[in-house]
Design an enzyme around this catalytic site. Structure first.
Site, PDB file in Angstrom:
ATOM      1  NE  ARG A 140      -2.548   7.465  -2.135  1.00 43.38           N
ATOM      2  CZ  ARG A 140      -2.714   6.308  -2.755  1.00 43.38           C
ATOM      3  NH1 ARG A 140      -2.564   6.237  -4.064  1.00 43.38           N
ATOM      4  NH2 ARG A 140      -2.997   5.212  -2.092  1.00 43.38           N
TER       5      ARG A 140
ATOM      6  CG  HIS B 276      -2.034   0.983   1.152  1.00 40.91           C
ATOM      7  ND1 HIS B 276      -1.824   2.344   1.192  1.00 40.91           N
ATOM      8  CD2 HIS B 276      -3.372   0.808   1.025  1.00 40.91           C
ATOM      9  CE1 HIS B 276      -3.017   2.955   1.086  1.00 40.91           C
ATOM     10  NE2 HIS B 276      -3.960   2.048   0.981  1.00 40.91           N
TER      11      HIS B 276
END
Lengths: 244, 658
Positions: free
Chosen positions: B275, B259
């Protein structure tokens, strides 16, 4: 600057071991930068005493496994930074729950029994229709439900509760919060009258003696003071309405 | 007989996949028992933050979304390693499963009509959400998708889903035994009949016999030591149960996801939703390096691609110095305090509690960390394990295989409930057709074998390494040599070191023989399995001389569809010295292998035609132990249904087209 030497006084008792006696055991450990009790307890177990029992899982304050008494106050050990504590740290298991060993207690059995007792699930109004759109909900209401749904069942509020510690039947703050969460959910079929028995008894919201330590210690900062007020008002409303 | 009990359905693992599966079987009238290392609500599903992918198409940036587009994004994300029929089953059922969760009480964030403020590709944007969508389930953006598709409850989606599903488990009266661990499956070589279990309250062993046994124990990230976002309980116990049989293969174990935004150095996850909601990645010069490297998707390329760019920044000297090693920054300051304390509340709390910072004022130190295992117990589309009837797997523990070599963010949380419904349905049907058989003699054999293994640990004395030191060594080997960038040379070193480490496990000595649950013994019983999972990961990665999805060989940079459009299968019984590797076709191909639209695009084309490849699939999978499915292979595929969606997605300029 030299790192501090921390002294941990930890409650020890292994119910599975006939030779074990409840006692406090002292360990010392050099402090590290950003050290949490997750790190400290694992280092003690791995380097000093492999028999030490405690519970962690997510180590990020979302799973609720690691509730314990830190210097007499219930909190999540994983997010407790040693830099916020004095040189001497005293650790006990949470009271009000059955002891498994040392700092580990049986919260699973307690919370399952609570969930069954208060019916901590949606009582559906109609069966799910896989072909239909989702039922609409105002986002403000969704956020309000989410706010009380955030409880992680760590047990800190139960351990801090003056009533739950002496009266095992008390629904306790986490249970009250569950009730409030389902009471405000329009998807749930239960009415205030259905909730009345469990809410408005001595084991329910009127059993609370108002110390509200639960509100102060909740690691997720749930507004338990408001939850109790909400439930009292709803319970009284139901009582008056049913007298007419 | 006191140490042998029985139930209709035994579910090992009390996270979302296991509980959703248990619900389905219990609703059909079967007696279901869940065993779990921790109370179910403490399972690692609770830590999933940002969202659950389902093509509801409810907000403006999701308009026109469909299961077809979800199918396309998922197959591309997998780098064509997925079984496309399983992706189809998943994408078609995700909307139903997500709406069903609303029915169970999940407080999904809802559409607020009128002007909404968003941050999209570095721009502040105001979009009017239409009145007719008021109160429907809202979406946020996640990496690798053509539309906004992730449904969410603030940044506590997994928590909210797990509590709702566990509420249903309570309502249905499912028997839950928490603090209980399965040590071995019970089987006669053809059929699985339950498991040998150890109570983590008392330390005692017993057997639970069952018509059907489901493994839903999640992933094995802890073989990467501290370099993982996973909880401490994610030690691959379920994968080890299956591998130990020597019958059931594990699929694609070399497919490990990193990740992009694990907190540095603790490894705690901060969601992709950061994000998705407009967060930036910055290097030490405060540059948004992703804008130049991936112009189309920027910070929202797929996880494998973003992680590689981040580590490349570090290797190029553009990381930020830190005593534990260099890192990069996640910048959420422009999202503002209100957004961060509501829609990303859990991220704010993590920043406050573990870093002592305010994310609307300060930057967040992040670095890619092991996050997800695409591989796992190989099952057919119904969820039944290869080669061992009566055994099933669901969720991250399984290689069902909708993720192939890279999983899209939000697809695993959705997989848990979709697979839980599908596999639970299979189990309910199979259990209804079976009488409860009690193979007591076989059960005793396995019980005694586990007792001997346990006694062996307690009896071993003298000098030897500590189990915790060996665990740390495993984590270092895996992160340093079986990590984000891989080479044949390093993988060979890893294999050599892991073989040595496996031998050392047999010489390790416990420092405590205390009666009861004995945490050191509990860990010791898992350690050999963990090292073996590391070994099959490393060996699988060494053998696979190509780069596909998260498996990135810098010495073999091309995706090689001519030779490696297949799935790795590995079997390894406890008594065998070496694992056995085999390869099967990925499944029927519907979307032809092509470019993903992000990341590097070097590849070797397949030599066969699609028709030739597909003709070999049924026998290619049966010969490796795939059991018959309820419906014929390919029945759920709907070939070509994605064509319209592909055109529409192309028009949106998502970069996901040809």
């Amino acid at each position: 600057m030299a790192n501090r030497e921390l002294t941990f006084e930890i409650f020890r008792f292994n119910p599975q071991d006939p030779s074990s006696e409840p006692r406090l055991q002292t360990f010392t450990l050099e402090e590290e930068p950003y050290m949490t009790l997750f790190r400290a307890l694992n280092r003690i177990r791995e380097e000093q005493d492999a028999t030490l029992q405690f519970d962690f899982s997510c180590r990020s304050a979302v799973c609720g496994s690691c509730g314990m008494m830190v210097n007499g106050r219930p909190t999540l050990a994983c997010k407790t930074l040693t830099s916020d504590l004095d040189d001497k740290v005293r650790l006990h298991p949470l009271p009000a729950f059955k002891l498994i060993g040392d700092l580990s207690v049986d919260t699973g059995t307690w919370f399952r029994a609570m969930a069954e007792r208060v019916g901590a699930f949606i009582k559906e109004k109609a069966p799910f229709d896989p072909d239909a759109l989702e039922e609409r909900m105002d986002d403000d209401l969704a956020q309000a439900i989410y706010e009380s749904d955030r409880c992680i069942e760590c047990g800190c509020c139960v351990a801090s509760c003056g009533v739950a510690n002496v009266k095992p039947g008390f629904v306790a703050p986490a249970g009250m919060n569950r009730i409030a969460r389902f009471m405000m959910d329009p998807r749930d079929a239960r009415t205030d009258g259905d909730w009345f028995e469990v809410v408005a008894s001595d084991d329910g919201v009127f059993g609370c003696i108002g110390l509200m330590a639960c509100h102060d210690v909740c690691p997720k900062e749930l507004p338990l003071l408001e939850v109790y007020a909400y439930l009292r008002r709803r319970a009284l409303g139901t009582a008056f309405l049913s007298r007419k | 007989m006191s140490r042998i009990e029985s139930t209709d359905v035994l579910v090992i693992g009390g996270g979302l996949a296991g509980e959703r599966c248990a619900m389905e079987a219990a609703a059909a009238g079967h007696e279901v028992t869940i065993i779990s290392l921790v109370p179910p609500r403490r399972s690692h599903s609770c830590a999933a933050q940002g969202g659950m992918q389902a093509a509801l198409g409810n907000c403006v940036k999701a308009a026109g979304d469909s299961p077809d587009m979800h199918f396309l994004d998922t197959v591309r994300g997998s780098d064509w390693g997925a079984d496309q029929e399983v992706v189809r089953i998943f994408a078609d059922n995700a909307p139903i499963a997500v709406r069903e969760l609303a029915h169970f009480g999940v407080p999904w964030t809802r559409v607020r009509p009128g002007p909404n403020q968003y941050h999209i590709k570095g721009q502040h944007v105001v979009i009017d959400e239409p009145e007719e969508k008021r109160g429907l389930i809202m979406h946020r953006d996640f990496g690798g998708t053509a539309k906004w598709r992730a449904c969410y409850a603030a940044a506590g989606t997994g928590h909210a889903a797990l509590y709702a599903v566990d509420g249903e488990v309570v309502r249905l009266g499912v028997n839950v035994r928490d603090r209980m661990e399965a040590l071995s499956l019970v089987h006669d070589g053809e059929r699985c009949s339950g498991a040998v279990v150890r109570c983590l309250r008392t330390g005692k062993l017993s057997v639970i016999l069952a018509k059907c046994t489901v493994i839903a124990t999640g992933g094995y990230g802890r073989i990467y030591g501290q370099y993982t976002t996973n909880a401490t309980i994610n030690e691959g116990t379920g994968a080890s149960l299956a591998l130990d049989t020597g019958l059931v293969p594990l699929g694609n174990m070399e497919a490990i996801q990193f990740h992009p935004t694990g907190l540095w150095p603790s490894g705690i996850l901060v969601t992709e939703g950061c994000r998705g909601d407009g967060g930036y990645l910055l290097n030490n010069a405060m540059e948004r390096f992703m804008v130049e490297l991936e112009p189309a998707k920027q910070e929202l390329a797929s996880r494998d691609v973003v992680s590689r760019h981040m580590i490349q920044q570090v290797l190029d000297g553009k990381g930020v110095d830190h005593p534990a090693g260099p890192h990069l920054w996640l910048d959420l300051r422009h999202l503002g305090e209100e957004h961060l304390t509501t829609k990303l509340r859990e991220v704010y709390e993590i920043c406050r509690d573990f870093l002592g910072i305010k994310p609307w004022e300060d930057l967040i130190p992040v670095r890619p960390s092991q996050h997800y295992s695409m591989g796992g117990i190989r099952v057919n589309k119904d969820g039944e394990a290869y080669n061992l009837a009566g055994l099933y797997a669901a969720g991250e523990a399984a290689c069902w295989d909708m993720h192939g070599f890279n999983r899209l963010g939000g697809n695993s949380l959705a997989e848990t409930i979709v697979a839980g419904r599908v596999v639970g349905g299979t189990v309910a049907e199979h259990a209804a057709g079976l009488e409860l058989d009690l193979p007591v003699a076989v059960a005793r054999e396995f019980l005694e074998r586990e007792q001997r293994r346990l006694d062996g640990w307690l009896e071993r004395a003298g000098e030897g390494p500590s189990v915790y030191k060996l665990r740390d060594a495993l984590g270092e080997i895996m992160m340093n040599k079986v990590g984000i960038f891989r080479t044949g040379e390093e993988l060979q070193e890893a294999v050599t070191e892991l073989v040595r480490l496996e031998d050392q496990v047999d010489t390790a000595v416990l420092s405590s023989k205390a009666p009861g649950p004995n945490p050191e013994l509990s860990f010791a019983l898992r350690l050999k399995g963990m090292v073996r999972l590391g070994l099959v990961t490393a060996r699988g990665a060494l053998a696979r001389t190509e780069s596909r999805g998260a498996h990135c060989r810098t010495d073999c940079p091309e995706r090689d569809d001519a030779n490696w459009l297949n799935r790795t299968l590995v079997r390894w019984s406890r008594d065998e010295r070496e694992p056995r590797f085999e390869y099967e076709p990925v499944g029927l191909l519907d979307l032809p292998p092509g470019d993903r639209g992000y990341g590097q695009a070097q590849r070797v084309e397949m030599k066969e035609t699609l028709e030739e490849y597909n003709a070999g699939v049924p026998e290619g999978q049966r010969s490796h132990g795939m059991l018959p499915t309820r419906q014929p292979l390919g029945s759920a595929l709907r070939p070509g249904a994605w064509r319209d969606a592909e055109e529409r997605a192309g028009l949106t300029g998502s970069g996901a087209g040809h």
